[in-house]
Scaffold this motif. Structure first.
Motif, PDB file in Angstrom:
ATOM      1  N   LEU A  66      -2.415  17.551  -0.040  1.00 37.04           N
ATOM      2  CA  LEU A  66      -2.555  16.771   1.186  1.00 37.04           C
ATOM      3  C   LEU A  66      -1.611  17.286   2.258  1.00 37.04           C
ATOM      4  N   ALA A  67      -2.018  17.083   3.529  1.00 34.23           N
ATOM      5  CA  ALA A  67      -1.213  17.503   4.669  1.00 34.23           C
ATOM      6  C   ALA A  67      -0.689  16.268   5.384  1.00 34.23           C
ATOM      7  N   VAL A  68       0.626  16.252   5.608  1.00 38.15           N
ATOM      8  CA  VAL A  68       1.284  15.159   6.330  1.00 38.15           C
ATOM      9  C   VAL A  68       2.104  15.781   7.444  1.00 38.15           C
ATOM     10  N   GLY A  69       1.686  15.591   8.681  1.00 41.19           N
ATOM     11  CA  GLY A  69       2.387  16.207   9.794  1.00 41.19           C
ATOM     12  C   GLY A  69       2.384  17.717   9.654  1.00 41.19           C
ATOM     13  N   GLN A  70       3.564  18.312   9.630  1.00 42.11           N
ATOM     14  CA  GLN A  70       3.675  19.759   9.512  1.00 42.11           C
ATOM     15  C   GLN A  70       3.867  20.228   8.072  1.00 42.11           C
ATOM     16  N   ASP A  71       3.798  19.292   7.115  1.00 39.74           N
ATOM     17  CA  ASP A  71       4.075  19.632   5.708  1.00 39.74           C
ATOM     18  C   ASP A  71       2.832  19.538   4.841  1.00 39.74           C
ATOM     19  N   LEU A  72       2.858  20.330   3.778  1.00 36.99           N
ATOM     20  CA  LEU A  72       1.768  20.347   2.804  1.00 36.99           C
ATOM     21  C   LEU A  72       2.347  19.954   1.450  1.00 36.99           C
ATOM     22  N   TYR A  73       1.773  18.904   0.826  1.00 37.41           N
ATOM     23  CA  TYR A  73       2.292  18.389  -0.445  1.00 37.41           C
ATOM     24  C   TYR A  73       1.282  18.609  -1.561  1.00 37.41           C
ATOM     25  N   LEU A  74       1.823  18.789  -2.780  1.00 36.44           N
ATOM     26  CA  LEU A  74       0.991  18.928  -3.982  1.00 36.44           C
ATOM     27  C   LEU A  74       1.417  17.856  -4.979  1.00 36.44           C
ATOM     28  N   LEU A  75       0.458  16.978  -5.347  1.00 36.18           N
ATOM     29  CA  LEU A  75       0.728  15.906  -6.299  1.00 36.18           C
ATOM     30  C   LEU A  75       0.125  16.253  -7.651  1.00 36.18           C
ATOM     31  N   ASP A  76       0.965  16.243  -8.687  1.00 34.89           N
ATOM     32  CA  ASP A  76       0.408  16.322 -10.043  1.00 34.89           C
ATOM     33  C   ASP A  76       0.758  15.023 -10.762  1.00 34.89           C
ATOM     34  N   THR A  77       0.583  14.965 -12.047  1.00 29.23           N
ATOM     35  CA  THR A  77       0.755  13.697 -12.762  1.00 29.23           C
ATOM     36  C   THR A  77       2.208  13.238 -12.802  1.00 29.23           C
ATOM     37  N   THR A  78       3.147  14.164 -12.596  1.00 28.87           N
ATOM     38  CA  THR A  78       4.556  13.800 -12.759  1.00 28.87           C
ATOM     39  C   THR A  78       5.401  13.930 -11.505  1.00 28.87           C
ATOM     40  N   SER A  79       4.950  14.714 -10.519  1.00 31.23           N
ATOM     41  CA  SER A  79       5.826  14.977  -9.387  1.00 31.23           C
ATOM     42  C   SER A  79       5.049  15.209  -8.103  1.00 31.23           C
ATOM     43  N   CYS A  80       5.791  15.122  -6.996  1.00 27.96           N
ATOM     44  CA  CYS A  80       5.276  15.445  -5.669  1.00 27.96           C
ATOM     45  C   CYS A  80       6.129  16.573  -5.119  1.00 27.96           C
ATOM     46  N   SER A  81       5.529  17.711  -4.832  1.00 33.49           N
ATOM     47  CA  SER A  81       6.297  18.871  -4.371  1.00 33.49           C
ATOM     48  C   SER A  81       5.753  19.384  -3.052  1.00 33.49           C
ATOM     49  N   VAL A  82       6.659  19.936  -2.241  1.00 32.67           N
ATOM     50  CA  VAL A  82       6.269  20.523  -0.956  1.00 32.67           C
ATOM     51  C   VAL A  82       5.805  21.944  -1.205  1.00 32.67           C
ATOM     52  N   VAL A  83       4.647  22.302  -0.637  1.00 36.31           N
ATOM     53  CA  VAL A  83       4.113  23.651  -0.786  1.00 36.31           C
ATOM     54  C   VAL A  83       4.684  24.520   0.324  1.00 36.31           C
ATOM     55  N   VAL A  84       5.371  25.579  -0.066  1.00 34.08           N
ATOM     56  CA  VAL A  84       5.915  26.523   0.912  1.00 34.08           C
ATOM     57  C   VAL A  84       4.994  27.719   0.951  1.00 34.08           C
ATOM     58  N   SER A  85       4.424  27.982   2.110  1.00 32.89           N
ATOM     59  CA  SER A  85       3.458  29.068   2.249  1.00 32.89           C
ATOM     60  C   SER A  85       4.151  30.312   2.771  1.00 32.89           C
TER      61      SER A  85
END
Length: 485
Positions: free
Chosen positions: A70-89
């Motif tokens: 998902l994209a929130v503002g200028q950030d891209l997040y990846l949700l799995d079953t245990t954590s939420c991490s910021v995707v650095v491109s």
């Protein structure tokens, strides 16, 4: 939570094992189930600072794991079953921009579409809103992914390996050289020569001489073969291949492999592009161009996931792909799908699977049975294991299903003493002492092997066995032996 906050948005997604649904609630939390036939709703971790719905989000499935991007503002997040991490491109080295067209439209794009990850994809397409003439931008060979939410007239991109599901035909350089206006490329001249030859015109000889005088006839043939791969219209493909075949007649010892391979590849591509199949695959995306990589990439995967099993099998047979890596893999996938159908009895499903698979090399009935067990169909799994010829594959699954007595019978039938010992020791840990001894009483082979084990490892247990059997002779011998020790 769903009852209180309602569902703001939902997305249906497909995995190898079924249809899933992901929801976004009014509390801005994501929940999903990977299979609606086996409903287990999983709540995904909270996204930090998410106070309103994300401007875009998607569900991705890979290696049996399902994640939310998902994209929130200028950030891209990846949700799995245990954590939420910021995707650095990060850029992955220099990229080539194929073409760019500015449509001068200020309104932002309405949608970006991508499909499953395909590392061999070569180009990506972003479409502008419907009605915007020529409003698209094609970008580099590594594919694209969104790095942020676009504003009006602005599109932020990051390099990645995700490829979209729809493409405009990408023309190779050979195709451009042949079909551009007033082209004097050797392939263009050879194409004209072949057309004139069909008209029985002497111009065919003139064109052919011009190519041969420049010693470019092999290049002309190769150019026509390559260009045929990047054309989507079958008639144009045939025209180019006829020209290549015509040119080959005037070359000594031209290697035929490239021509034969292209004919095969185009036949496969045209089959999957047919409107009844609907996979607009380009030659650049085609995963079997290098057959050495085909087994690693899983040939026919796109067709298998769409459950187009007959076509996938015909393609494997036509291309003479490895039996184990090709046809058997597709049949196994079909069987795993079959066990999820709950409208038929266990007996009917097991019989249908055996009728279709038989003794096909590379098929593992134990893997299919394991899938049936995971779907809650234990009796079907047991019936499928009856068709598994390898006892070493039957027994571990039966133990997992807590069918230990059946596992013991199968182990004894196999004649493998190590397998029998494995089951006996498993039973010893699983059952109470009395039930364990009674179970062994009904299996003389297992009892005999266990006695041998106890003689060397557990002498006191041996005494209990003789007491259980009222075997006074052996019990007396045991005490005499013990007294000497």
């Amino acid at each position: 939570e769903v009852l209180q906050n309602h569902v703001l948005e939902a997305k249906v997604f497909h995995t190898e094992y079924g249809t899933g649904v992901a929801i976004l609630t009014g509390a801005h939390r994501f929940s999903l189930t990977a299979n609606v036939d086996d409903l287990k709703l999983r709540r995904m971790p909270e996204v930090p600072g998410l106070q309103k719905p994300p401007c875009c989000w998607a569900v991705l499935s890979r290696d049996r794991a399902t994640v939310v991007l998902l994209a929130v503002g200028q950030d891209l997040y990846l949700l799995d079953t245990t954590s939420c991490s910021v995707v650095v491109s990060e850029p992955r080295g220099p990229s080539e921009k194929l073409c760019e067209f500015n449509s001068s439209i200020r309104s932002p794009p309405k949608q970006m579409v991508w499909g499953a990850e395909q590392p061999w994809a070569s180009t990506s397409l972003l479409r502008r809103p419907s009605g915007a003439s020529g409003g698209h931008r094609a970008v580099g060979r590594d594919g694209v992914r969104a790095g942020a939410c676009p504003g009006a007239g602005d599109l932020r991109l990051g390099w990645g390996s995700l490829s979209p599901s729809l493409f405009l035909p990408f023309s190779a350089e050979a195709s451009q050289e042949i079909f551009k206006i007033a082209s004097m490329a050797p392939g263009a001249l050879l194409l004209e020569a072949q057309k004139e030859y069909e008209k029985e015109s002497q111009k065919a000889d003139e064109y052919l001489r011009e190519i041969k005088d420049q010693k470019l006839l092999p290049e002309a043939v190769s150019q026509c073969i390559e260009a045929a791969g990047y054309e989507h219209e079958p008639e144009t493909q045939k025209s180019l291949l006829r020209a290549a075949s015509f040119g080959k007649c005037f070359i000594d010892k031209f290697p035929p492999e490239s021509f034969v391979r292209m004919c095969q590849d185009l036949r496969v591509l045209n089959a999957v592009r047919d409107y009844q199949i609907g996979i607009p695959l380009t030659f650049t995306q085609y995963p079997l161009r290098d057959r050495r990589e085909s087994e690693d990439r899983g040939e026919g995967t796109g067709l298998v996931l769409r459950r187009l099993y007959p076509l996938a099998i015909r393609i494997c047979e036509y291309l003479r792909l490895s039996e184990i890596q090709g046809v058997s893999r597709i049949l196994a996938h079909w069987a795993c799908y079959k066990v999820q159908q709950k409208d038929k009895s266990d007996e009917e499903v097991a019989h249908a699977i055996n009728q279709k698979l038989g003794d096909t090399p590379g098929i593992s009935y134990s893997e299919i049975a394991a899938r049936a067990y995971d779907c809650g169909r234990t009796e079907l799994a047991i019936k499928l294991l009856e068709y598994e010829p390898r006892s070493g594959e039957q027994v571990p699954l039966l133990l997992k299903m807590k069918r230990s007595k059946l596992a013991l019978s199968k182990a004894i039938e196999s004649g493998d003493t190590d397998l029998v010992y494995t089951v006996v020791l498993h039973l010893k840990n699983e059952l109470n002492r009395g039930t364990f001894f009674m179970t062994l009483q009904n299996q003389p082979v297992a009892l005999s092997l266990y006695r041998q084990f106890c003689k060397h490892q557990e002498r006191e247990t041996l005494k209990d066995l003789y007491n259980q059997d009222d075997n006074h002779q052996e019990l007396g011998n045991f005490h005499v032996h013990s007294s000497y020790s």
